[in-house]
Write an enzyme that holds these catalytic residues in place. Structure first.
Site, PDB file in Angstrom:
ATOM      1  CE1 TYR A 114      -4.113   1.520  -0.302  1.00  0.00           C
ATOM      2  CE2 TYR A 114      -3.434   2.819   1.585  1.00  0.00           C
ATOM      3  CZ  TYR A 114      -4.295   2.599   0.531  1.00  0.00           C
ATOM      4  OH  TYR A 114      -5.332   3.455   0.312  1.00  0.00           O
ATOM      5  CE  LYS A 188      -7.938   2.194   2.665  1.00  0.00           C
ATOM      6  NZ  LYS A 188      -7.007   3.313   2.905  1.00  0.00           N
ATOM      7  CG  ASP A 283      -9.462   9.067   0.915  1.00  0.00           C
ATOM      8  OD1 ASP A 283      -8.307   8.661   1.084  1.00  0.00           O
ATOM      9  OD2 ASP A 283     -10.182   8.685  -0.025  1.00  0.00           O
ATOM     10  CB  ALA A 316      -9.109  23.690   4.955  1.00  0.00           C
ATOM     11  CB  THR A 318     -10.917  15.331   1.159  1.00  0.00           C
ATOM     12  OG1 THR A 318     -11.355  15.869  -0.080  1.00  0.00           O
ATOM     13  CG2 THR A 318     -11.848  14.199   1.557  1.00  0.00           C
ATOM     14  CB  ALA A 319      -7.215  14.517   4.702  1.00  0.00           C
ATOM     15  CG  ASN A 426       1.302  10.078   3.763  1.00  0.00           C
ATOM     16  OD1 ASN A 426       1.202   9.725   2.597  1.00  0.00           O
ATOM     17  ND2 ASN A 426       0.274  10.049   4.601  1.00  0.00           N
ATOM     18  CG  ASN A 471      -6.279   6.443   7.554  1.00  0.00           C
ATOM     19  OD1 ASN A 471      -5.635   7.194   8.275  1.00  0.00           O
ATOM     20  ND2 ASN A 471      -7.129   6.896   6.647  1.00  0.00           N
TER      21      ASN A 471
END
Length: 571
Positions: A114, A188, A283, A316, A318-319, A426, A471
Site C-alpha cells: 500500500y 486496500k 479518506d 483544509a 478532504t482529509a 505523507n 489509517n
C-alpha cells in the site's frame, strides 16, 4: 449463510464444504485458481484426485517452508517497486501463501503493498499490466454494470465488502485513471485481509472508470482505460447511483468502501448514501477517526478535555475537514453544542484562514469559515493565526514540507504546556515538521503523531516513540465489526467506538510513550476495534446479527491464511 460467517461458495469453480474446498477443476485449472492453488503443498492424495501428478515437483512442502522461500525471494528484489511486483505476482498464483507472507511480515510489507509503494505501481499500471483483478465499470457502459458483477459468479450472500475508487485523488499523485482505481482498491483490500482477516473470497475491488484528466495517460498508447476527459456533473452522479443501486441489490449484505475520490465528489457521495446503507470513506472518516484516537491519548496526557481544545487545521481539504468533523463530533459528545464546537476549529488553506466572505470556499469548508468581521485585523497566515488563537492542537494535512517552522511551534508552545502537534502529511518529503525538531523546539513537551513511520527519538534522557496515525490501525477493524454485526450503516458512534478502542490499547501517560499502538500489532488492534464497533452497532440498534458473544463472533469471522483440504466435486 449469514453475513459474517464462512462462505458456502466462492466462485463457479469451487465451494467450501466440511472445512475444505470441493472443485470441479482439474490439473492446470486448479493451479490457475489463486485461492485453491497450494503449489508444492498439495498432498499426494490431492494430487491423485485433482490430476496434478507430473504438474508439480514431487516434494510435498508445508506452508511454513513455502513462506520461508517466498520471503527470501522477496528480500532479493532490488527495489520497493520490484518487491510490490513480486508480491502481486504471488497473489495472482497463490493467494493463501501471499497473505501468510504478508501477515508474518505486516509491518515491513505494509508500505510495499500500500502507501507509498503502491503509488509507484499505479504509475506504471498500463506498462506492467498483468492479471485483471476485480470489476471494471465504465461510465460509457452503464447498462453493463449488472453483467459485470454477474460475471463474477457470486451469489447474493457471498460478498461482505466492496472497495471502489474513481482514482481522481490517488494518495499524493493525483488522477491516475483506471490503473489508479484498480490498484488502490486491490491494495486496500489486501490490508483488510492481512490486518483484520476479511475473507478474500468475499470481497470485490471495483474500478469506476469515468475517464481521466491526466494528459500523460490520455496520450500514452499503452493506456488501458477510457480515453476521454473525466466526466463530471449529472452524468457522473447517475453512474455512481447506478453502481450503488446495482451492487446493493445484488449483494445486499456488503459494506461499500469509497477510496481516493476527489474532495467534492467524495463528501457528496458519502452524505448521499450514508443513511441508507453501510458505507465508509477512509479518506474522510478513517483519517478523522485515527487522528481522533491519537487526540484521545493526548487528552489523557495533557488533562485538557476535548471541549476545551482550540484546534488549528493547516490544510483544509478532504482529509483536513474530515478530521475536523470527527474532532467536532468528539467536542459535542464532551458537552459543547455543535455551533460552539465548530467555532473552536480554525482551518487554513492555500488562501489563508478560511473566512466567510471568500468566493472560492468549497461547500464542506463553509461551516468552519470565520466571520469576516471577527478576523478583519488578523494576519491570516499560519503564524498569525497561531499568535491569535493560541491553539492547543496544530494539525497538518497540507503536504507543505516544513510549514510548521520553529517560530510557529515555539509561539504555540509558549502559550500551551503540552502542545499537541500532528504533522500527518505523507510521504516524508511532504511532512510539515520532523518530530525531532518538534521535541527540540518544545523542550520535549510536544505530543506528536505523524502520518509516516518514524524511529524512536531520544531527547534529554527520554526516548520518545512517535505515534503513526496510520489509517490501517482503524479501518480494517471497523470493516470487520460492521460485517460481523451486519450493521445497516456505519454511524458516528461506531467511528467513535473504533477510535476509543485504538486509543485504549496504549498507556500514553508513560514518559515518551506513543499515543497509538504500533503497526506491528495490527491483527490484535483490528480484532479489538471490531468488537467495540460491533457492540456499538448493537447499542444503536443498527445490528441485524444477534451478538451474544461478540468476542467469539469476531474471532470466528477472521479468515486465516492456512491451506484447506481440496477434493474433487462428485457429479
Amino acid at each position: 449463510m449469514r453475513r459474517g460467517g464462512r462462505p458456502t461458495g466462492t466462485t463457479q469453480n469451487f465451494e467450501e464444504a466440511d472445512g475444505g474446498y470441493v472443485t470441479s477443476a482439474r490439473g492446470q485449472q486448479v493451479l490457475r485458481e489463486p485461492l485453491l492453488n497450494k503449489g508444492t503443498a498439495f498432498t499426494p492424495e490431492e494430487r491423485d484426485e485433482l490430476g496434478l501428478h507430473g504438474l508439480l515437483p514431487p516434494t510435498v512442502e508445508t506452508i511454513d517452508q513455502q513462506a520461508r522461500r517466498a520471503y527470501a525471494q522477496y528480500q532479493a528484489q532490488a527495489t520497493d517497486l520490484l518487491k510490490n511486483v513480486y508480491l502481486e505476482a504471488l497473489r495472482d498464483r497463490n493467494e493463501v501463501l501471499y497473505y501468510r507472507l504478508l501477515s508474518d511480515h505486516l509491518e515491513e510489507m505494509l508500505p510495499i503493498v500500500y502507501d507509498p509503494t503502491v503509488a509507484q505501481a499505479i504509475e506504471t499500471y498500463s506498462d506492467e499490466y498483468r492479471r485483471p483483478r476485480g470489476v471494471y465499470l465504465s461510465i460509457d457502459d452503464v447498462d453493463g454494470i449488472e453483467r459485470a458483477f454477474a460475471n463474477l459468479g457470486l451469489h447474493s450472500d457471498e460478498v461482505d465488502l466492496v472497495v471502489a475508487s474513481d482514482a481522481e485523488e490517488i494518495l499524493g499523485i493525483g488522477d491516475w485513471g483506471v490503473g489508479g482505481a484498480t490498484g488502490i482498491a486491490a491494495g486496500k483490500l489486501a490490508v483488510y485481509t492481512a490486518a483484520a482477516g476479511i475473507d478474500p473470497a468475499r470481497v470485490i475491488p471495483v474500478a469506476l472508470d469515468v475517464g481521466t484528466d491526466n494528459e500523460a495517460l490520455l496520450n500514452d498508447p499503452g493506456y488501458v482505460g477510457n480515453r476521454h476527459a473525466r466526466v463530471r456533473g449529472q452524468r457522473y452522479d447517475d453512474f455512481i447511483d447506478a453502481y450503488v443501486t446495482t451492487v446493493t441489490r445484488m449483494f445486499p449484505g456488503a459494506m461499500l468502501h469509497w477510496e481516493d475520490f476527489g474532495p467534492s465528489n467524495g463528501r457528496r457521495i458519502l452524505e448521499k448514501y450514508t443513511g441508507r446503507i453501510p458505507t465508509f470513506n477512509d479518506d474522510m472518516q478513517g483519517t478523522g477517526a485515527i487522528v481522533l484516537a491519537a487526540m484521545l491519548g493526548a487528552v489523557r496526557v495533557s488533562g485538557t478535555p476535548m471541549r476545551d481544545q482550540r484546534i488549528v487545521v493547516f490544510g483544509a481539504g478532504t482529509a483536513g475537514i474530515g478530521i475536523a468533523d470527527q474532532l467536532r463530533a468528539a467536542m459535542v459528545r464532551d458537552g459543547l453544542d455543535r455551533d460552539t464546537a465548530t467555532r473552536r476549529i480554525w482551518p487554513i488553506d492555500k488562501q489563508g484562514l478560511l473566512v466567510d466572505d471568500m468566493d472560492d470556499l468549497r461547500d464542506f469548508q463553509a461551516p468552519y469559515a470565520r466571520p469576516a468581521s471577527e478576523v478583519a485585523d488578523w494576519k491570516k497566515d499560519l503564524l498569525g493565526v497561531v499568535q491569535r488563537v493560541k491553539p492547543t492542537m496544530l494539525l497538518g494535512t497540507s503536504t507543505v514540507h516544513g510549514a510548521f517552522t520553529e517560530q510557529v511551534v515555539r509561539t504555540m508552545a509558549d502559550a500551551v504546556d503540552r502542545p499537541v502537534i500532528f504533522p500527518i502529511s505523507n510521504p516524508t518529503e511532504r511532512i510539515e515538521a520532523m518530530p525531532g525538531d518538534l521535541l527540540h523546539w518544545t523542550d520535549g513537551r510536544a505530543l506528536i503523531a505523524t502520518g509516516v513511520p518514524v524511529d524512536p527519538i531520544t531527547h534529554g534522557r527520554v526516548t520518545y516513540s512517535i505515534a503513526q496515525a496510520n489509517n490501517a490501525l482503524l479501518y480494517p477493524g471497523l470493516g470487520l465489526g460492521t460485517i460481523v454485526s451486519r450493521a445497516r450503516r456505519v454511524s458516528d458512534g461506531m467511528l467513535q467506538a473504533a477510535a476509543e478502542a485504538v486509543a485504549g490499547m496504549v498507556d500514553a501517560a508513560d514518559p515518551g510513550a506513543s499515543l497509538l499502538p504500533q503497526v506491528e500489532n495490527l491483527r490484535v488492534v483490528s480484532a479489538t476495534v471490531a468488537v467495540a464497533v460491533a457492540e456499538q452497532a448493537a447499542r444503536e440498534n443498527l445490528a441485524d446479527a444477534d451478538l451474544k458473544e461478540p468476542v467469539q463472533a469476531v474471532q470466528d469471522a477472521m479468515w486465516q491464511p492456512e491451506y484447506k483440504p481440496v477434493s474433487r466435486r462428485r457429479s
